[in-house]
Scaffold this motif. Structure first.
Motif, PDB file in Angstrom:
ATOM      1  N   ASP A 153       0.824  -1.210   0.000  1.00  0.00           N
ATOM      2  CA  ASP A 153       0.000   0.000   0.000  1.00  0.00           C
ATOM      3  C   ASP A 153       0.857   1.259   0.000  1.00  0.00           C
ATOM      4  OD1 ASP A 153      -2.058  -1.748   0.082  1.00  0.00           O
ATOM      5  OD2 ASP A 153      -2.838  -1.128   2.041  1.00  0.00           O
ATOM      6  N   TYR A 159      -8.121   3.579   4.169  1.00  0.00           N
ATOM      7  CA  TYR A 159      -8.719   4.049   2.917  1.00  0.00           C
ATOM      8  C   TYR A 159      -9.427   5.376   3.117  1.00  0.00           C
ATOM      9  CZ  TYR A 159      -7.929  -0.626   0.917  1.00  0.00           C
ATOM     10  OH  TYR A 159      -7.374  -1.778   0.450  1.00  0.00           O
ATOM     11  N   VAL A 209      -5.780   3.591  -4.027  1.00  0.00           N
ATOM     12  CA  VAL A 209      -6.624   2.775  -3.151  1.00  0.00           C
ATOM     13  C   VAL A 209      -7.151   1.553  -3.901  1.00  0.00           C
ATOM     14  CG1 VAL A 209      -8.751   2.763  -1.795  1.00  0.00           C
ATOM     15  CG2 VAL A 209      -7.224   4.728  -1.689  1.00  0.00           C
ATOM     16  N   ASN A 224      -6.440  -2.107  -2.758  1.00  0.00           N
ATOM     17  CA  ASN A 224      -7.542  -3.040  -2.518  1.00  0.00           C
ATOM     18  C   ASN A 224      -7.353  -4.323  -3.311  1.00  0.00           C
ATOM     19  OD1 ASN A 224     -10.432  -3.819  -1.786  1.00  0.00           O
ATOM     20  ND2 ASN A 224     -10.567  -3.671  -4.001  1.00  0.00           N
ATOM     21  N   PHE A 279     -13.285  -0.252   0.438  1.00  0.00           N
ATOM     22  CA  PHE A 279     -12.891   0.468  -0.777  1.00  0.00           C
ATOM     23  C   PHE A 279     -14.103   1.122  -1.436  1.00  0.00           C
ATOM     24  CE2 PHE A 279     -13.036  -0.085  -5.416  1.00  0.00           C
ATOM     25  CZ  PHE A 279     -12.142   0.911  -5.793  1.00  0.00           C
ATOM     26  N   ALA A 303     -15.077   4.133   0.652  1.00  0.00           N
ATOM     27  CA  ALA A 303     -14.026   5.075   1.059  1.00  0.00           C
ATOM     28  C   ALA A 303     -14.276   6.499   0.559  1.00  0.00           C
ATOM     29  CB  ALA A 303     -12.664   4.578   0.576  1.00  0.00           C
TER      30      ALA A 303
END
Length: 822
Positions: A350, A737, A766, A770, A803, A806
């Motif tokens: 990430d 997120y 993101v 994810n 996600f 978010a």
């Protein structure tokens, strides 16, 4: 006109901006650049030292496949864990086999071949097969101690006196099948040796040509028993898998040499090998699949080799630091840790993806170090929330979960530091291309900013779906869900238990005493209680070592009672016409049977495993000798435990139930910790971001947690402790997120166009994060172990919904009424 049904996080025209300061592009000073460069060299030295330490520890490191090693000791049992460990280690090393040929054929030749083949295996010791019992020594021992060791039938006759014992002796003497001669009844007027031998022949096993043999009436087959003991641990992955493979080869060869032969197996080694095989398959599927998927995603997003190896670099450092931390803290690593922690790929990337996405967007506006400094605050906050989720795993007193927590904590910190101290000097110039799916992502973001329907209807719909799934959810803490047991081995074990009368289930009482005498007396106190419970149908059967080795007090009482009984019986036998010697009425002096003599006698064969001595030392003085009392067929556990609760030194042992209860307790405890952590996180976010943005982030996170839990109900999986642990990770990732969108939606003074590009870049980062997490944790749902599969399912669904929701963290910017009317 405003809609009264609007969510409280929305406003009619535009929400007030949270109290986060703008983050303009600011280049670091030369002093800060030099300091950052020194940090990068320092981290390089630290990484090389960690790699050297790992390479030094790996050759001696042990990979453990024991499921029991994942579990804690039950602190509420009141029993020192040393006794449980000693008992488990002894039983885990035992191996049993039953071999037979088709009905009508003697299986002795096949059993002898197997016995000889076992002797060629270096990992086995104490191999027993033919001549497992020295018959002459066995009979001699029974004769020497016949006046203080009585079988159950003789004890009943003793209680009834000479009026019952004398007819029994006469019946044996005059029976055409008993074969009792004058020499026997004159040397042993009470026929005590004969009585105890008859009492020993009540089980399904009998002695035949030196072998212990069980006859199966249903098939007509004779089964020959062999036993061996492992030299090492049943959970030694390296040696255990080699031995199990060799035993399987020998089994195949046995069936080829002796057509129609069958072999039944029992031993922890076989279950450990099966668990190791499944775990290695999971590691290959999850680790390799996640790695390949991440590589493809990075290539799709950035279209270059540099981003590929840059993403692999923090992953490699994280793996090294995680493995080293586990080996330093625990001295070994469990297969469960490797399976779960292989999914670290999906989280550690990430930070790389966010940095690379920002460089792709702003590479022409600021230096690589400026990008790192600008992202430091939001990503550090995201790291802290993720680490908090893993800290919950550390609070659970499960060694396997604690290993996973240490691995993940050290690995994520290592990956984070690698990105922020090395990437500014390694990233170079990013190739500037249009962002993938830019138009589609822009429309998605605009929908979240301008559409009341999307911001309200989607959360409500997901909540409704969650309610349906939650209504189907069941809670089950049964420890057997932790690892699947192979049906073939279970069937063989059940058949072996039927043929030998000995179950492999570790349920019963562990009776402790300061010495052997006290322990045996406590066993004799327990006996009438168990006999009464058996008569009531509470239990089916039990096995007491004190029946074979009475206490000294019981031996003296028995000897005294027989000394009084024998003259009466001799007198009655003489009246019945039997010729008796003058010395027949005299009982020999008491010859005490001591535990040391019994343990070295052939009579103790098959029961020595039940006797434990304090050879390892105890953390608290509970005693020096312990004896296991196996209990089979428990139908009312509460009644059984209440009947024995007041007995000193008597501890009920049902590891499956005690561990299941422990799972339930810690599921509730960690649920409270998760709730407390959510409150602390909410307070931190409120302080940093303000009320409105904090509520929006928590709303999306709460829906993700609800739907992730509901997924178990839809799939027919129970909610367990592992589901709760997965929710803690969903909570941490979901907060991450939301924080990314909260940061990217702050005003920077660069204009609306630049702000939209920043949001699109954040959405891409993101999305990639994810997808990589899905590849890691989603693949866990394919695990052969239901606990791991449900762990992966909860994470996969929860992270996806996090996600999806978010963008809810962004302030709503609805069109004004005037624009709408126009």
């Amino acid at each position: 006109m405003s809609n009264s049904a609007d969510l409280p996080t929305e406003v009619a025209v535009a929400e007030p901006t949270p109290p986060m300061k703008p983050t303009p592009h600011m280049e670091p000073s030369p002093v800060e650049q030099r300091r950052w460069r020194r940090l990068s060299w320092g981290w390089l030295v630290a990484s090389l030292l960690m790699l050297a330490g790992l390479l030094a520890l790996l050759p001696e490191a042990r990979i453990n496949s024991s499921v029991m090693a994942l579990l804690p000791q039950d602190e509420d049992s009141g029993l020192d864990p040393v006794w449980q460990e000693q008992l488990s280690n002894r039983l885990d090393r035992q191996l049993f086999w039953l071999i037979s040929l088709p009905a009508g054929q003697r299986g002795e030749s096949a059993a002898l071949w197997w016995y000889q083949a076992l002797h060629e295996l270096p990992g086995l010791q104490t191999i027993q097969g033919p001549n497992a019992v020295d018959v002459a020594a066995w009979r001699h021992f029974l004769h020497d101690f016949r006046y203080q060791r009585l079988d159950a039938a003789s004890q009943q006759r003793l209680a009834q006196g000479a009026a019952v014992w004398s007819p029994w002796v006469l019946g044996q003497v005059y029976s055409p099948f008993a074969g009792v001669g004058p020499a026997e009844w004159q040397a042993d007027p009470l026929l005590l040796t004969r009585a105890v031998v008859q009492g020993q022949n009540t089980g399904p096993l009998r002695l035949q040509s030196g072998w212990l043999v069980s006859h199966d009436v249903s098939t007509g087959r004779d089964w020959y028993l062999l036993r061996a003991e492992l030299k090492g641990s049943a959970f030694d992955l390296r040696g255990g898998r080699q031995l199990a493979a060799r035993l399987q080869e020998l089994r195949t060869e046995l069936q080829q040499r002796f057509p129609g032969s069958e072999l039944l197996r029992r031993g922890t080694l076989y279950y450990s090998d099966h668990a190791a095989e499944l775990a290695q398959a999971d590691i290959s599927t999850i680790g390799l699949g996640s790695l390949l998927g991440v590589l493809l995603l990075i290539w799709w997003a950035f279209r270059g080799l540099r981003p590929l190896w840059l993403c692999m670099l923090p992953l490699a450092v994280g793996m090294v630091s995680g493995l080293l931390a586990v080996l330093l803290c625990f001295g070994q690593i469990h297969l469960f840790t490797l399976v779960i922690s292989s999914s670290l790929i999906g989280i550690s990337d990430d930070y790389s993806l966010h940095y690379l996405s920002e460089r792709r967007l702003h590479g022409h506006e600021e230096s690589p170090l400026a990008t790192a400094l600008r992202l430091r605050q939001p990503l550090l906050l995201a790291l802290i929330t993720t680490l908090f989720a893993y800290l919950l795993l550390w609070l659970a007193p499960f060694p396997g979960l604690q290993q996973m927590a240490v691995f993940s904590l050290a690995g994520l910190i290592g990956s984070f530091i690698t990105v922020f101290v090395w990437f500014p000097f390694l990233v170079g110039t990013m190739t500037e291309r249009p962002l993938p799916l830019r138009a589609l992502m822009l429309r998605w973001l605009q929908g979240w900013q301008h559409s009341r329907l999307l911001r309200q209807a989607l959360p409500v719909l997901l909540l409704a779906v969650s309610a349906v799934g939650l209504s189907r959810l069941v809670v089950d803490d049964d420890i057997r869900r932790l690892q699947p047991l192979p049906q073939a081995l279970q069937a063989e074990d059940q058949q072996l238990a039927r043929l030998t009368g000995q179950s492999s289930q570790l349920t019963g009482f562990l009776v402790l005493g300061v010495n052997g005498e006290q322990t045996l007396q406590r066993l004799e106190t327990l006996k009438p209680i168990l006999a009464s419970l058996q008569g009531e149908g509470v239990i089916d059967s039990y096995r007491l070592l004190s029946d074979s080795l009475p206490s000294q007090a019981h031996q003296r009482a028995t000897h005294a009672a027989l000394s009084e009984l024998q003259p009466q019986v001799v007198s009655r036998l003489q009246q019945a016409g039997l010729s008796m010697k003058a010395s027949s009425s005299t009982v020999p002096p008491l010859k005490p049977l001591l535990p040391e003599s019994w343990l070295h006698s052939p009579v103790s064969e098959g029961m020595r495993l039940l006797w434990l001595s304090n050879s390892q030392g105890l953390s608290k003085p509970q005693g020096q000798v312990a004896v296991l009392v196996p209990v089979n067929g428990v139908h009312d556990g509460a009644r059984l435990q209440s009947a024995t609760a007041q007995l000193q030194g008597v501890h009920w042992q049902d590891k499956r139930q005690s561990w299941s209860d422990l799972f339930a307790r810690y599921r509730l405890l960690l649920g409270l910790f998760l709730g407390l952590g959510a409150l602390l996180t909410a307070g931190l976010l409120w302080h940093k971001l303000g009320r409105a943005m904090t509520l929006r982030i928590l709303l999306g996170n709460g829906i993700a947690l609800a739907l992730a839990t509901a997924a178990l109900g839809f799939c027919g999986m129970p909610f367990t402790l592992f589901s709760l642990l997965a929710l803690s990770l969903v909570f941490g990732i979901g907060i991450d997120y939301g924080l990314f969108f909260a940061h990217s939606s702050q005003p920077t003074g660069s204009g609306d166009g630049a702000a939209q590009e920043r949001l699109v870049a954040t959405l891409l980062a993101v999305l990639l994060a994810n997808l990589t997490t899905q590849l890691a944790f989603g693949l866990l749902a394919l695990s052969h172990t239901q606990a791991i599969a449900s762990f992966g399912l909860v994470l996969s669904v929860g992270v996806f919904v996090s996600f999806l929701l978010a963008p809810l963290a962004m302030p709503a910017r609805y069109p004004s009424r005037e624009k709408a009317d126009a």
